[in-house]
Design a protein around this motif. Structure first.
Motif, PDB file in Angstrom:
ATOM      1  N   ILE A   1      -0.675   8.217   3.925  1.00  0.00           N
ATOM      2  CA  ILE A   1      -0.240   9.367   3.127  1.00  0.00           C
ATOM      3  C   ILE A   1       0.541  10.334   4.009  1.00  0.00           C
ATOM      4  N   ALA A   2      -0.032  10.643   5.178  1.00  0.00           N
ATOM      5  CA  ALA A   2       0.618  11.575   6.105  1.00  0.00           C
ATOM      6  C   ALA A   2       1.977  11.051   6.547  1.00  0.00           C
ATOM      7  N   ALA A   3       2.045   9.756   6.849  1.00  0.00           N
ATOM      8  CA  ALA A   3       3.297   9.153   7.310  1.00  0.00           C
ATOM      9  C   ALA A   3       4.361   9.205   6.221  1.00  0.00           C
ATOM     10  N   ALA A   4       3.950   8.953   4.985  1.00  0.00           N
ATOM     11  CA  ALA A   4       4.901   8.984   3.866  1.00  0.00           C
ATOM     12  C   ALA A   4       5.436  10.396   3.651  1.00  0.00           C
TER      13      ALA A   4
ATOM     14  N   ASP B   1      -7.025 -13.145   0.536  1.00  0.00           N
ATOM     15  CA  ASP B   1      -7.999 -12.401  -0.269  1.00  0.00           C
ATOM     16  C   ASP B   1      -8.645 -11.282   0.543  1.00  0.00           C
ATOM     17  N   ILE B   2      -8.954 -11.567   1.802  1.00  0.00           N
ATOM     18  CA  ILE B   2      -9.554 -10.559   2.683  1.00  0.00           C
ATOM     19  C   ILE B   2      -8.598  -9.385   2.869  1.00  0.00           C
ATOM     20  N   MET B   3      -7.327  -9.690   3.084  1.00  0.00           N
ATOM     21  CA  MET B   3      -6.325  -8.644   3.297  1.00  0.00           C
ATOM     22  C   MET B   3      -6.111  -7.808   2.038  1.00  0.00           C
ATOM     23  N   ILE B   4      -6.069  -8.460   0.894  1.00  0.00           N
ATOM     24  CA  ILE B   4      -5.874  -7.739  -0.367  1.00  0.00           C
ATOM     25  C   ILE B   4      -7.051  -6.806  -0.637  1.00  0.00           C
ATOM     26  N   MET B   5      -8.263  -7.302  -0.405  1.00  0.00           N
ATOM     27  CA  MET B   5      -9.445  -6.461  -0.618  1.00  0.00           C
ATOM     28  C   MET B   5      -9.458  -5.279   0.345  1.00  0.00           C
ATOM     29  N   SER B   6      -8.952  -5.498   1.557  1.00  0.00           N
ATOM     30  CA  SER B   6      -8.865  -4.414   2.533  1.00  0.00           C
ATOM     31  C   SER B   6      -7.887  -3.345   2.054  1.00  0.00           C
ATOM     32  N   VAL B   7      -6.749  -3.789   1.524  1.00  0.00           N
ATOM     33  CA  VAL B   7      -5.759  -2.853   0.984  1.00  0.00           C
ATOM     34  C   VAL B   7      -6.358  -2.075  -0.185  1.00  0.00           C
ATOM     35  N   GLN B   8      -7.044  -2.772  -1.064  1.00  0.00           N
ATOM     36  CA  GLN B   8      -7.637  -2.118  -2.229  1.00  0.00           C
ATOM     37  C   GLN B   8      -8.708  -1.110  -1.824  1.00  0.00           C
ATOM     38  N   ASP B   9      -9.491  -1.459  -0.820  1.00  0.00           N
ATOM     39  CA  ASP B   9     -10.537  -0.555  -0.347  1.00  0.00           C
ATOM     40  C   ASP B   9      -9.925   0.721   0.214  1.00  0.00           C
ATOM     41  N   SER B  10      -8.857   0.556   0.983  1.00  0.00           N
ATOM     42  CA  SER B  10      -8.166   1.703   1.557  1.00  0.00           C
ATOM     43  C   SER B  10      -7.522   2.554   0.463  1.00  0.00           C
TER      44      SER B  10
ATOM     45  N   ALA C   1       0.834  -1.202   0.000  1.00  0.00           N
ATOM     46  CA  ALA C   1       0.000   0.000   0.000  1.00  0.00           C
ATOM     47  C   ALA C   1       0.871   1.255   0.000  1.00  0.00           C
ATOM     48  N   ASP C   2       1.911   1.248   0.819  1.00  0.00           N
ATOM     49  CA  ASP C   2       2.814   2.403   0.891  1.00  0.00           C
ATOM     50  C   ASP C   2       3.500   2.651  -0.450  1.00  0.00           C
ATOM     51  N   ASP C   3       3.799   1.585  -1.162  1.00  0.00           N
ATOM     52  CA  ASP C   3       4.447   1.697  -2.468  1.00  0.00           C
ATOM     53  C   ASP C   3       3.551   2.454  -3.449  1.00  0.00           C
ATOM     54  N   VAL C   4       2.262   2.156  -3.397  1.00  0.00           N
ATOM     55  CA  VAL C   4       1.302   2.844  -4.266  1.00  0.00           C
ATOM     56  C   VAL C   4       1.157   4.304  -3.846  1.00  0.00           C
ATOM     57  N   ILE C   5       1.061   4.529  -2.542  1.00  0.00           N
ATOM     58  CA  ILE C   5       0.918   5.894  -2.019  1.00  0.00           C
ATOM     59  C   ILE C   5       2.104   6.757  -2.442  1.00  0.00           C
ATOM     60  N   LEU C   6       3.302   6.198  -2.362  1.00  0.00           N
ATOM     61  CA  LEU C   6       4.498   6.951  -2.740  1.00  0.00           C
ATOM     62  C   LEU C   6       4.455   7.335  -4.215  1.00  0.00           C
ATOM     63  N   SER C   7       3.965   6.438  -5.046  1.00  0.00           N
ATOM     64  CA  SER C   7       3.836   6.738  -6.473  1.00  0.00           C
ATOM     65  C   SER C   7       2.854   7.885  -6.696  1.00  0.00           C
ATOM     66  N   CYS C   8       1.766   7.877  -5.932  1.00  0.00           N
ATOM     67  CA  CYS C   8       0.770   8.949  -6.046  1.00  0.00           C
ATOM     68  C   CYS C   8       1.337  10.282  -5.559  1.00  0.00           C
TER      69      CYS C   8
END
Length: 206
Positions: free
Chosen positions: A186-189, A95-104, A48-55
């Motif tokens: 986002i704030a942490a990054a 699958d539950i964890m991945i969907m949670s990451v995607q939702d966030s 998730a952090d990897d995606v946030i950093l790209s954004c």
């Protein structure tokens, strides 16, 4: 013109996302083994952090005037297409964890969208907005809750502080709290490093 003449840079790629999915498969993630689950949970945090950093890199270009809102949204959309696509089943727990990451991530990227469009109240109080989002969830008005949290994220991207205490306002099991975890990322990054503001504009990836 959406973006000024700059060297091509690949902000994110499907290969990058698929690599995270492969790591999850290889880890054999299971919630039954608490010790192993706690260790492997960092994979989900890091993906998730990897995606946030790209954004945030997109936001850096936008803030510098290198790209306009249309250009930023186009790049953001390409990342959304990758990370929000349905992932083939791995295991029930994974699958539950991945969907949670995607939702966030979905809400976090909506925050970037609001930021690029300047579609939020820059003077709004974050604590008040969190309570409003929580109230909307209680009324099962999830659209309003989602938009409200996205606006909180836009404020954070714009430089508003996001205190850890904000995460304690709502029950941990609430959907809004899960979205707020993404905003906290986002704030942490942003606090952890500012390298994304001056990242290498030359794409040297294969």
């Amino acid at each position: 013109m959406a973006e000024k003449n700059m060297p091509y840079y690949e902000f994110y790629s499907k290969a990058r996302w698929d690599n995270w999915i492969s790591q999850i498969k290889d880890a054999g993630f299971s919630l039954e083994d608490e010790e192993k689950a706690e260790k492997n949970a960092m994979i989900f945090v890091n993906m998730a952090d990897d995606v946030i950093l790209s954004c945030l890199k997109i936001a850096a270009r936008y803030d510098k005037g290198v790209t306009d809102a249309d250009g930023a949204l186009e790049i953001l959309g390409s990342i959304q297409d990758i990370v929000l696509e349905e992932v083939p089943p791995i295991s029930e727990d994974a699958d539950i964890m991945i969907m949670s990451v995607q939702d966030s991530l979905n809400c976090s990227m909506a925050a970037f969208e609001a930021y690029f469009l300047e579609d939020y109240d820059k003077k709004a109080d974050i604590k008040k907005l969190i309570k409003e989002a929580g109230a909307a969830e209680e009324k099962e008005d999830m659209d309003t809750a989602f938009i409200t949290v996205a606006n909180i994220g836009a404020l954070v991207i714009g430089g508003a502080p996001f205190d850890e205490e904000f995460l304690t306002i709502l029950p941990e099991e609430s959907i809004v709290a899960e979205w707020l975890d993404g905003i906290d990322s986002i704030a942490a990054a942003m606090v952890g490093t500012d390298s994304y503001k001056n990242f290498d504009e030359v794409d040297d990836e294969d």
